[in-house]
Design a protein around this motif. Structure first.
Motif, PDB file in Angstrom:
ATOM      1  N   ILE A   1       0.836  -1.202   0.000  1.00 17.55           N
ATOM      2  CA  ILE A   1       0.000   0.000   0.000  1.00 17.55           C
ATOM      3  C   ILE A   1       0.871   1.251   0.000  1.00 17.55           C
ATOM      4  CG2 ILE A   1      -1.631   1.346   1.369  1.00 17.55           C
ATOM      5  CD1 ILE A   1      -2.864  -1.279   2.281  1.00 17.55           C
ATOM      6  N   VAL A   2       1.874   1.277   0.846  1.00 15.69           N
ATOM      7  CA  VAL A   2       2.749   2.450   0.933  1.00 15.69           C
ATOM      8  C   VAL A   2       3.502   2.650  -0.381  1.00 15.69           C
ATOM      9  CG1 VAL A   2       4.733   3.440   2.124  1.00 15.69           C
ATOM     10  CG2 VAL A   2       2.973   2.252   3.432  1.00 15.69           C
ATOM     11  N   LYS A   3       4.009   1.585  -0.968  1.00 14.56           N
ATOM     12  CA  LYS A   3       4.732   1.713  -2.234  1.00 14.56           C
ATOM     13  C   LYS A   3       3.816   2.197  -3.350  1.00 14.56           C
ATOM     14  CE  LYS A   3       8.377  -1.719  -1.477  1.00 14.56           C
ATOM     15  NZ  LYS A   3       8.979  -2.993  -1.964  1.00 14.56           N
ATOM     16  N   GLU A   4       2.599   1.673  -3.398  1.00 15.54           N
ATOM     17  CA  GLU A   4       1.665   2.080  -4.448  1.00 15.54           C
ATOM     18  C   GLU A   4       1.312   3.556  -4.326  1.00 15.54           C
ATOM     19  OE1 GLU A   4      -2.127   2.703  -6.511  1.00 15.54           O
ATOM     20  OE2 GLU A   4      -1.849   2.716  -4.333  1.00 15.54           O
ATOM     21  N   LYS A   5       1.031   4.039  -3.120  1.00 13.21           N
ATOM     22  CA  LYS A   5       0.703   5.445  -2.923  1.00 13.21           C
ATOM     23  C   LYS A   5       1.911   6.333  -3.193  1.00 13.21           C
ATOM     24  CE  LYS A   5      -3.525   4.693  -1.646  1.00 13.21           C
ATOM     25  NZ  LYS A   5      -4.658   5.091  -2.535  1.00 13.21           N
ATOM     26  N   HIS A   6       3.083   5.888  -2.777  1.00 11.12           N
ATOM     27  CA  HIS A   6       4.304   6.680  -2.982  1.00 11.12           C
ATOM     28  C   HIS A   6       4.595   6.861  -4.470  1.00 11.12           C
ATOM     29  CE1 HIS A   6       8.268   8.316  -2.314  1.00 11.12           C
ATOM     30  NE2 HIS A   6       8.837   7.299  -2.956  1.00 11.12           N
ATOM     31  N   LEU A   7       4.419   5.813  -5.260  1.00 14.40           N
ATOM     32  CA  LEU A   7       4.657   5.913  -6.695  1.00 14.40           C
ATOM     33  C   LEU A   7       3.534   6.644  -7.407  1.00 14.40           C
ATOM     34  CD1 LEU A   7       6.012   2.310  -7.378  1.00 14.40           C
ATOM     35  CD2 LEU A   7       7.331   4.414  -7.179  1.00 14.40           C
TER      36      LEU A   7
ATOM     37  N   LEU B   1      15.229   4.309  -4.622  1.00 15.54           N
ATOM     38  CA  LEU B   1      16.406   4.754  -5.358  1.00 15.54           C
ATOM     39  C   LEU B   1      16.170   6.092  -6.041  1.00 15.54           C
ATOM     40  CD1 LEU B   1      17.582   1.385  -6.964  1.00 15.54           C
ATOM     41  CD2 LEU B   1      18.426   2.502  -4.892  1.00 15.54           C
ATOM     42  N   ALA B   2      14.956   6.307  -6.576  1.00 17.06           N
ATOM     43  CA  ALA B   2      14.662   7.576  -7.238  1.00 17.06           C
ATOM     44  C   ALA B   2      14.699   8.737  -6.248  1.00 17.06           C
ATOM     45  CB  ALA B   2      13.297   7.504  -7.931  1.00 17.06           C
ATOM     46  N   CYS B   3      14.168   8.516  -5.042  1.00 20.27           N
ATOM     47  CA  CYS B   3      14.200   9.580  -4.032  1.00 20.27           C
ATOM     48  C   CYS B   3      15.630   9.845  -3.571  1.00 20.27           C
ATOM     49  CB  CYS B   3      13.323   9.188  -2.842  1.00 20.27           C
ATOM     50  SG  CYS B   3      11.569   9.067  -3.236  1.00 20.27           S
ATOM     51  N   LYS B   4      16.434   8.804  -3.460  1.00 17.66           N
ATOM     52  CA  LYS B   4      17.829   9.009  -3.084  1.00 17.66           C
ATOM     53  C   LYS B   4      18.583   9.797  -4.146  1.00 17.66           C
ATOM     54  CE  LYS B   4      18.703   5.036  -0.064  1.00 17.66           C
ATOM     55  NZ  LYS B   4      19.506   3.798   0.108  1.00 17.66           N
ATOM     56  N   LYS B   5      18.257   9.525  -5.404  1.00 16.80           N
ATOM     57  CA  LYS B   5      18.959  10.184  -6.501  1.00 16.80           C
ATOM     58  C   LYS B   5      18.727  11.685  -6.483  1.00 16.80           C
ATOM     59  CE  LYS B   5      19.196  10.282 -11.548  1.00 16.80           C
ATOM     60  NZ  LYS B   5      18.666   9.675 -12.809  1.00 16.80           N
ATOM     61  N   TYR B   6      17.491  12.120  -6.215  1.00 14.19           N
ATOM     62  CA  TYR B   6      17.163  13.542  -6.280  1.00 14.19           C
ATOM     63  C   TYR B   6      17.275  14.248  -4.933  1.00 14.19           C
ATOM     64  CZ  TYR B   6      15.410  12.616 -10.964  1.00 14.19           C
ATOM     65  OH  TYR B   6      15.311  12.256 -12.277  1.00 14.19           O
ATOM     66  N   SER B   7      17.578  13.523  -3.877  1.00 12.70           N
ATOM     67  CA  SER B   7      17.722  14.158  -2.564  1.00 12.70           C
ATOM     68  C   SER B   7      19.163  14.215  -2.089  1.00 12.70           C
ATOM     69  CB  SER B   7      16.882  13.406  -1.525  1.00 12.70           C
ATOM     70  OG  SER B   7      17.341  12.076  -1.371  1.00 12.70           O
ATOM     71  N   VAL B   8      20.087  13.717  -2.908  1.00 15.96           N
ATOM     72  CA  VAL B   8      21.491  13.747  -2.505  1.00 15.96           C
ATOM     73  C   VAL B   8      22.008  15.187  -2.551  1.00 15.96           C
ATOM     74  CG1 VAL B   8      23.815  13.015  -3.134  1.00 15.96           C
ATOM     75  CG2 VAL B   8      21.930  11.405  -3.257  1.00 15.96           C
ATOM     76  N   LYS B   9      22.688  15.602  -1.515  1.00 21.03           N
ATOM     77  CA  LYS B   9      23.255  16.942  -1.467  1.00 21.03           C
ATOM     78  C   LYS B   9      24.556  16.982  -2.257  1.00 21.03           C
ATOM     79  CE  LYS B   9      21.287  17.978   3.079  1.00 21.03           C
ATOM     80  NZ  LYS B   9      21.569  18.383   4.476  1.00 21.03           N
ATOM     81  N   SER B  10      24.751  18.112  -2.934  1.00 19.12           N
ATOM     82  CA  SER B  10      25.969  18.268  -3.719  1.00 19.12           C
ATOM     83  C   SER B  10      27.185  18.385  -2.805  1.00 19.12           C
ATOM     84  CB  SER B  10      25.871  19.512  -4.605  1.00 19.12           C
ATOM     85  OG  SER B  10      25.636  20.662  -3.816  1.00 19.12           O
ATOM     86  N   ALA B  11      28.290  17.814  -3.263  1.00 16.50           N
ATOM     87  CA  ALA B  11      29.515  17.829  -2.462  1.00 16.50           C
ATOM     88  C   ALA B  11      30.271  19.133  -2.678  1.00 16.50           C
ATOM     89  CB  ALA B  11      30.397  16.641  -2.840  1.00 16.50           C
ATOM     90  N   TYR B  12      30.731  19.735  -1.600  1.00 18.26           N
ATOM     91  CA  TYR B  12      31.500  20.972  -1.665  1.00 18.26           C
ATOM     92  C   TYR B  12      32.975  20.647  -1.424  1.00 18.26           C
ATOM     93  CZ  TYR B  12      27.054  23.423  -1.391  1.00 18.26           C
ATOM     94  OH  TYR B  12      25.794  23.876  -1.644  1.00 18.26           O
TER      95      TYR B  12
END
Length: 222
Positions: free
Chosen positions: A141-147, A182-193
């Motif tokens: 249920i959680v995966k279906e709603k999240h997607l 994985l998609a959320c991790k890809k777009y939530s990663v902070k850029s490295a300084y």
């Protein structure tokens, strides 16, 4: 024109693959169990010697009845004691569901008894279906709603789940599933300084000290 088409085709192909992957994940999340259950119900209810009864797409009523069957099976696995007590019209004082004031509806599904029974909300919103957090069905249920919400956050996913289901400690479960996406991790990663360079020796002095030395040199020169 042919060169431009050759350049555009890989981009379009990648977007189509990306969309098909998201669609497959949504189908895998909750649609497949509903469809398989609906076909099973059709096989049980229809006569086997009438082959035309198995033709044609599944109706919305068949999918809803299949989902109700899955819910009853999940609740019976985790809340068998509570369901038997409610059938005997006993109170659930020593149960973890006591604070939710559960009851069984006409389909034998366990729901919470909220204070919005006199409101104009939908029946599922007024009395959501109780789903155990430990079950695989809750994860689906959680995966279906999240997607379906295009990788929505914890609050948005929880608000959509609460419109039909009530999962105890749902925030922890949603946060756990989103952290593995994985998609959320890809777009939530902070850029490295990069690390800052050390200050050169000429800039290590106090700025007032350099000003005093400069003014003293001007006055002494006169």
């Amino acid at each position: 024109m042919e060169k431009a088409a050759e350049q555009i085709y890989p981009v379009v192909e990648f977007q189509l693959r990306k969309k098909s992957t998201c669609f497959c994940k949504r189908v895998e999340a909750l649609v497949i169990p509903r469809i398989s259950g609906a076909w099973g119900n059709r096989y049980e209810t229809k006569l086997p010697w009438k082959s035309n009864q198995f033709e044609g797409p599944l109706s919305a009523d068949e999918l809803n009845r299949a989902e109700e069957h899955l819910v009853r099976e999940v609740q019976m696995q985790h809340f068998r004691k509570e369901i038997n007590m409610l059938n005997r019209k006993e109170t659930l004082k020593n149960s973890k569901l006591y604070s939710l004031r559960p009851y069984l509806d006409d389909q034998g599904i366990l729901r919470i008894n909220s204070r919005f029974n006199e409101s104009k909300f939908h029946s599922n919103e007024k009395n959501p279906i109780i789903i155990p957090k430990e079950s695989k069905f809750a994860v689906l249920i959680v995966k279906e709603k999240h997607l379906r919400l295009l990788h929505g956050g914890v609050t948005l996913t929880l608000s959509q789940i609460r419109r039909k289901y009530w999962i105890p400690q749902a925030i922890q479960l949603i946060r756990k599933i989103i952290n593995k996406c994985l998609a959320c991790k890809k777009y939530s990663v902070k850029s490295a300084y990069p690390d800052s360079c050390p200050v050169i020796e000429s800039r290590n002095h106090h700025p007032l000290l350099s000003l005093v030395l400069t003014s003293r040199a001007l006055f002494t020169s006169n």
